[in-house]
Design a protein around this motif. Structure first.
Motif, PDB file in Angstrom:
ATOM      1  N   ARG A 186     -44.600  51.055  56.444  1.00  0.00           N
ATOM      2  CA  ARG A 186     -45.660  50.789  55.468  1.00  0.00           C
ATOM      3  C   ARG A 186     -45.167  51.066  54.045  1.00  0.00           C
ATOM      4  N   TYR A 187     -44.349  52.088  53.888  1.00  0.00           N
ATOM      5  CA  TYR A 187     -43.808  52.413  52.561  1.00  0.00           C
ATOM      6  C   TYR A 187     -42.895  51.302  52.062  1.00  0.00           C
ATOM      7  N   ARG A 188     -42.076  50.735  52.967  1.00  0.00           N
ATOM      8  CA  ARG A 188     -41.183  49.645  52.559  1.00  0.00           C
ATOM      9  C   ARG A 188     -41.981  48.424  52.112  1.00  0.00           C
ATOM     10  N   ARG A 189     -43.144  48.208  52.755  1.00  0.00           N
ATOM     11  CA  ARG A 189     -43.948  47.031  52.419  1.00  0.00           C
ATOM     12  C   ARG A 189     -44.835  47.241  51.195  1.00  0.00           C
ATOM     13  N   THR A 190     -45.266  48.472  50.958  1.00  0.00           N
ATOM     14  CA  THR A 190     -46.230  48.722  49.885  1.00  0.00           C
ATOM     15  C   THR A 190     -45.734  49.707  48.852  1.00  0.00           C
ATOM     16  N   GLY A 191     -44.536  50.271  49.048  1.00  0.00           N
ATOM     17  CA  GLY A 191     -44.062  51.303  48.135  1.00  0.00           C
ATOM     18  C   GLY A 191     -43.974  50.834  46.706  1.00  0.00           C
ATOM     19  N   ALA A 192     -43.421  49.637  46.500  1.00  0.00           N
ATOM     20  CA  ALA A 192     -43.297  49.121  45.139  1.00  0.00           C
ATOM     21  C   ALA A 192     -44.666  48.842  44.541  1.00  0.00           C
ATOM     22  N   ALA A 193     -45.560  48.258  45.346  1.00  0.00           N
ATOM     23  CA  ALA A 193     -46.902  47.966  44.844  1.00  0.00           C
ATOM     24  C   ALA A 193     -47.668  49.247  44.581  1.00  0.00           C
ATOM     25  N   GLY A 194     -47.323  50.309  45.334  1.00  0.00           N
ATOM     26  CA  GLY A 194     -48.042  51.559  45.188  1.00  0.00           C
ATOM     27  C   GLY A 194     -47.877  52.180  43.822  1.00  0.00           C
ATOM     28  N   LEU A 220     -48.040  66.334  51.250  1.00  0.00           N
ATOM     29  CA  LEU A 220     -46.727  66.918  50.963  1.00  0.00           C
ATOM     30  C   LEU A 220     -45.720  66.546  52.042  1.00  0.00           C
ATOM     31  N   GLN A 221     -46.127  66.639  53.309  1.00  0.00           N
ATOM     32  CA  GLN A 221     -45.232  66.271  54.402  1.00  0.00           C
ATOM     33  C   GLN A 221     -44.853  64.799  54.325  1.00  0.00           C
ATOM     34  N   GLU A 222     -45.815  63.953  53.985  1.00  0.00           N
ATOM     35  CA  GLU A 222     -45.552  62.523  53.864  1.00  0.00           C
ATOM     36  C   GLU A 222     -44.548  62.244  52.746  1.00  0.00           C
ATOM     37  N   GLN A 223     -44.717  62.933  51.628  1.00  0.00           N
ATOM     38  CA  GLN A 223     -43.806  62.756  50.501  1.00  0.00           C
ATOM     39  C   GLN A 223     -42.399  63.231  50.833  1.00  0.00           C
ATOM     40  N   LEU A 224     -42.285  64.284  51.630  1.00  0.00           N
ATOM     41  CA  LEU A 224     -40.970  64.776  52.034  1.00  0.00           C
ATOM     42  C   LEU A 224     -40.240  63.747  52.898  1.00  0.00           C
ATOM     43  N   VAL A 225     -40.968  63.088  53.804  1.00  0.00           N
ATOM     44  CA  VAL A 225     -40.366  62.055  54.646  1.00  0.00           C
ATOM     45  C   VAL A 225     -39.868  60.895  53.780  1.00  0.00           C
ATOM     46  N   ILE A 226     -40.682  60.477  52.820  1.00  0.00           N
ATOM     47  CA  ILE A 226     -40.303  59.369  51.944  1.00  0.00           C
ATOM     48  C   ILE A 226     -39.109  59.748  51.074  1.00  0.00           C
ATOM     49  N   LYS A 227     -39.105  60.969  50.563  1.00  0.00           N
ATOM     50  CA  LYS A 227     -37.981  61.419  49.736  1.00  0.00           C
ATOM     51  C   LYS A 227     -36.692  61.442  50.541  1.00  0.00           C
ATOM     52  N   GLU A 228     -36.772  61.916  51.773  1.00  0.00           N
ATOM     53  CA  GLU A 228     -35.594  61.941  52.652  1.00  0.00           C
ATOM     54  C   GLU A 228     -35.091  60.533  52.903  1.00  0.00           C
ATOM     55  N   TYR A 229     -36.005  59.585  53.110  1.00  0.00           N
ATOM     56  CA  TYR A 229     -35.635  58.189  53.339  1.00  0.00           C
ATOM     57  C   TYR A 229     -34.954  57.594  52.112  1.00  0.00           C
ATOM     58  N   GLU A 230     -35.509  57.866  50.932  1.00  0.00           N
ATOM     59  CA  GLU A 230     -34.929  57.340  49.697  1.00  0.00           C
ATOM     60  C   GLU A 230     -33.537  57.917  49.454  1.00  0.00           C
ATOM     61  N   GLN A 231     -33.357  59.206  49.755  1.00  0.00           N
ATOM     62  CA  GLN A 231     -32.047  59.826  49.586  1.00  0.00           C
ATOM     63  C   GLN A 231     -31.035  59.209  50.541  1.00  0.00           C
ATOM     64  N   SER A 232     -31.491  58.880  51.760  1.00  0.00           N
ATOM     65  CA  SER A 232     -30.608  58.254  52.737  1.00  0.00           C
ATOM     66  C   SER A 232     -30.169  56.877  52.254  1.00  0.00           C
TER      67      SER A 232
END
Length: 217
Positions: free
Chosen positions: A43-51, A110-122
């Motif tokens: 969902r983040y990949r599909r809506t992250g930019a629009a978010g 906060l947990q959701e943001q940590l997952v997204i941050k980890e993904y972006e760092q990867s």
């Protein structure tokens, strides 16, 4: 202000059965969010930019409200008889109950943001490794292994191998030909996708070992 911070319709919820519901509800929400990691990233990949814009979802709230709603439904259904049916019809008498829900919501965000941050760092790490590999192709005659991205490939007429275990039988291969294949394939992918591809070695019972490029997206 407190009511605005909690998910929609949350003001209608009343604590089911005293303090014990809080720990159970919190734990189940965290577990559901953790198990929804793949769904969250998709969902983040599909809506992250629009978010990031006014019309997109609020940053750090892609699944939180959905998780809280689903787990509240589960909690309500687990209560016996009329108590469960009346749960959504009751209004909290104690503002501490809203504070608990708000606290759980903020923890989930906060947990959701940590997952997204980890993904972006990867993604950033993969891009840096890929760029380093392409730079190495341009800067030297040696070719960095696209699988481990650490060692130089050994390229011979009938063999391409690496210390990491890559071992491919070839025909009339040279470093120039291999470099050209890698560069053209990666460049073609970059024209259609902004994510970094991955390289693996594949083999079958009746097929020869091959180098395969794939994209996790």
């Amino acid at each position: 202000a407190m009511e605005a911070a909690v998910p929609p319709h949350r003001v209608r919820y009343k604590s089911p059965g005293g303090p014990a519901w809080r720990d159970t509800y919190r734990r189940r929400c965290l577990e559901r969010l953790k198990n929804s990691r793949t769904k969250l990233l998709d969902r983040y990949r599909r809506t992250g930019a629009a978010g990031a814009g006014a019309d997109g979802p609020a940053p750090g709230a892609l699944l939180v409200q959905e998780v809280m709603e689903q787990e509240w439904q589960v909690l309500r259904d687990s209560l016996p008889g009329q108590q469960g049916q009346e749960l959504l019809e009751q209004v909290p008498e104690d503002l501490d109950e809203l504070a608990v829900l708000e606290e759980i919501q903020q923890e989930l965000i906060l947990q959701e943001q940590l997952v997204i941050k980890e993904y972006e760092q990867s993604l950033q790490f993969d891009e840096e490794c890929l760029n380093a590999m392409l730079e190495a192709l341009d800067a030297t005659d040696r070719i960095i292994c696209p699988v481990c991205r650490k060692n130089n490939l050994t390229v011979k007429t009938h063999l391409v191998c690496c210390q990491c275990g890559l071992y491919i039988i070839t025909q009339n291969m040279t470093e120039g030909k291999l470099r050209s294949l890698l560069e053209s394939t990666v460049t073609e992918h970059s024209h259609r996708c902004c994510h970094s591809p991955e390289f693996t070695v594949t083999s079958g019972m009746e097929e020869e070992t091959s180098l395969l490029m794939s994209c996790p997206v």
